[in-house]
Design an enzyme around this catalytic site. Structure first.
Site, PDB file in Angstrom:
ATOM      1  N   SER A 155      29.595  45.920  33.705  1.00 36.24           N
ATOM      2  CA  SER A 155      30.024  44.520  33.736  1.00 36.24           C
ATOM      3  C   SER A 155      30.165  43.872  32.372  1.00 36.24           C
ATOM      4  O   SER A 155      30.835  42.837  32.261  1.00 36.24           O
ATOM      5  CB  SER A 155      29.035  43.701  34.571  1.00 36.24           C
ATOM      6  OG  SER A 155      27.737  43.739  34.009  1.00 36.24           O
ATOM      7  N   HIS A 167      32.438  46.121  40.280  1.00 36.37           N
ATOM      8  CA  HIS A 167      33.609  45.715  39.488  1.00 36.37           C
ATOM      9  C   HIS A 167      34.770  46.708  39.609  1.00 36.37           C
ATOM     10  O   HIS A 167      35.812  46.508  39.001  1.00 36.37           O
ATOM     11  CB  HIS A 167      33.227  45.558  38.017  1.00 36.37           C
ATOM     12  CG  HIS A 167      32.354  44.384  37.742  1.00 36.37           C
ATOM     13  ND1 HIS A 167      32.840  43.125  37.490  1.00 36.37           N
ATOM     14  CD2 HIS A 167      30.992  44.268  37.703  1.00 36.37           C
ATOM     15  CE1 HIS A 167      31.837  42.285  37.283  1.00 36.37           C
ATOM     16  NE2 HIS A 167      30.697  42.958  37.406  1.00 36.37           N
ATOM     17  N   LYS A 171      33.730  39.771  44.439  1.00 36.34           N
ATOM     18  CA  LYS A 171      34.645  39.955  43.315  1.00 36.34           C
ATOM     19  C   LYS A 171      36.071  40.154  43.837  1.00 36.34           C
ATOM     20  O   LYS A 171      36.701  39.196  44.276  1.00 36.34           O
ATOM     21  CB  LYS A 171      34.139  41.080  42.422  1.00 36.34           C
ATOM     22  CG  LYS A 171      32.796  40.696  41.768  1.00 36.34           C
ATOM     23  CD  LYS A 171      32.256  41.750  40.868  1.00 36.34           C
ATOM     24  CE  LYS A 171      31.049  41.264  40.083  1.00 36.34           C
ATOM     25  NZ  LYS A 171      29.933  40.715  40.885  1.00 36.34           N
TER      26      LYS A 171
END
Length: 366
Positions: free
Chosen positions: A152, A180, A211
Site C-alpha cells: 500500500s 490493492h 477499494k
C-alpha cells in the site's frame, strides 16, 4: 475526479488522489441501483450477528460470488477489511505457532499477530524469508507466511510465485492480502494471484470491498474447513452485526469487473500516463507497478511542505512519513482512478513541476 474541500472563505476544488476507489465503482449507476434495490428489499440494516439471525441470503450470495471470483468455493465476510486480517489471524495463530511476515504488510496483520510468535523479514527479500522458514521449520505447530499482493505504500508487487514455492517447501501456509490488487492487477482483475496463476498455491486469501469494489467490508477465502472454523470461532465475526443490504452493490461491482473491463483499461492508461510524466520530470516513484504511485522525497519537512503546496494548487494528496514508512523514506502518496481525466493528470504534473521548482525534491537536484 474533483473534490471540494471546505475552507475559511472559499471552497477549493481539488483533483482527488487520496481515494482507493480505483475503478470509480462507488459512483457507477449500476452499483448505485443495486444498493438502492437491496435497501428497498431488505431495509437499511441486518439487525443481528450471523449466529443469531443476521446472516441473510445476500450475505450467502456475496460469500459465493467472491469465492468463485478466485476459483474457490468458500469465503467468510467481515464488516471491514481490517478485521478480515486481524480477526482471522488472531483466531488461527496462538502461542504454539508463528507468523512470518513481510515487514511492509498492513497494520491489521500486525494486530492479528499479537497473540502469536512473530518473525519479520525484509520487504520482498526471498533469502531472508527462506532463513526464517528454516529456523521455524521444526519449532512451531503452525507456520504461516503473510504477505500483501500489492503493497500500500510503495505500490510494488510481491514475487508471489517464488514466495509460494518457498513457503510450501518448508511446510508453511501462505496468506496473501491483495486488497490493492483486486480489480486492478491481472488480465481479468484477479490481482497478483492471477498474474502468477497461483490460485491453487495460496492457502488463505484476504481482501476488502472498500477499494476497487466501491463499498465496505472484508473477506477471507480458504478451504471449507478453515472457513467453517472461522465462522464459529472468530469472535469478531461471530459477535458483530452483519453488513447491511447495501452490500448488494458489491455483487454488481464484482460482475462489472468482467462485464466492463474498459474501466480497468482506462485506469491503467491513467496509471502509465501519470507515472511516466512524473519520471520524465525527474521524480523518484520507486518500483510501483499498481495504482499506488509514491513520489519519494525523503525529508519529512519537505514532504509536508510539498503536500501543502500541492493542496494550495488544487491537488489533494497524502504526505506519508514515519511510522507508516521509514524515517528517511517520506513521500507523497497518490492513488490513481479510472475516473481521472487527462486534464486532471496534467494539472497534477504541472503542480508537481511548480513544487519542485520551489523545494528541489526531484532527482534533478540530487
Amino acid at each position: 475526479m474533483n473534490l471540494m474541500l471546505p475552507g475559511d472563505a472559499h471552497p477549493t476544488w481539488c483533483v482527488c488522489l487520496v481515494s482507493n476507489d480505483y475503478l470509480g465503482f462507488s459512483q457507477h449507476p449500476k452499483v448505485k441501483a443495486a444498493v438502492i434495490k437491496g435497501t428497498e428489499m431488505f431495509g437499511t440494516g441486518s439487525g443481528a450477528s450471523p449466529a443469531i439471525g443476521g446472516h441473510f441470503v445476500y450475505h450467502h450470495q456475496l460469500e459465493k460470488k467472491i469465492a468463485e471470483f478466485y476459483k474457490r468455493t468458500d469465503a467468510i465476510l467481515y464488516t471491514t477489511g481490517y478485521t478480515a486480517n486481524s480477526a482471522t489471524l488472531q483466531c488461527l495463530l496462538h502461542k504454539e505457532d508463528i507468523a512470518i511476515i513481510d515487514m511492509a504488510v498492513h497494520a491489521s496483520v500486525y494486530e492479528g499477530c499479537l497473540t502469536t510468535n512473530r518473525k519479520k523479514f525484509m520487504h520482498n527479500d526471498l533469502a531472508a524469508l527462506e532463513l526464517a522458514l528454516k529456523n521455524a521449520q521444526h519449532s512451531y505447530r503452525t507456520k504461516m507466511v503473510i504477505i500483501d499482493g500489492v503493497y500500500s505504500q510503495d505500490g510494488d508487487l510481491a514475487p508471489l510465485d517464488q514466495i509460494a514455492e518457498l513457503t510450501h517447501r518448508y511446510g508453511a501456509y501462505l496468506v496473501v492480502d491483495d486488497a490493492h490488487g483486486i480489480g486492478v492487477v491481472g488480465d481479468n482483475g484477479r490481482g497478483v494471484i492471477e498474474m502468477h496463476d497461483a490460485f491453487d498455491q495460496v492457502d488463505i486469501i484476504t481482501g476488502t470491498f472498500s477499494k476497487a469494489l466501491g463499498n465496505i467490508g472484508g473477506y477471507v477465502i480458504a478451504s471449507p474447513e478453515i472457513i467453517n472454523y472461522l465462522k464459529f470461532q472468530s469472535k469478531q465475526h461471530l459477535f458483530s452485526t452483519t453488513a447491511t443490504p447495501a452490500i448488494l452493490g458489491i455483487l454488481k461491482a464484482i460482475e462489472l469487473v468482467d462485464e466492463e473491463p474498459e474501466w480497468r483499461v482506462k485506469l491503467w492508461k491513467n496509471i502509465n500516463y501519470l507515472k511516466s510524466g512524473l519520471i520524465n520530470l525527474g521524480f523518484n516513484v520507486g518500483t510501483t507497478a499498481s495504482a499506488v504511485i509514491p513520489v519519494k522525497v525523503g525529508d519529512i519537512g519537505k514532504t509536508l511542505e510539498a503536500g501543502r503546496l500541492l493542496l494550495k494548487a488544487g491537488i489533494y494528496t497524502n504526505p506519508i512519513m514515519f511510522p507508516a514508512v521509514a524515517v528517511k523514506d517520506a513521500r507523497i502518496r497518490m492513488n490513481v482512478m479510472a475516473t481521472h481525466t487527462t486534464a486532471h493528470l496534467d494539472k497534477v504534473l504541472e503542480a508537481f513541476s511548480d513544487v519542485d521548482g520551489q523545494l528541489h525534491i526531484s532527482n534533478k537536484y540530487r
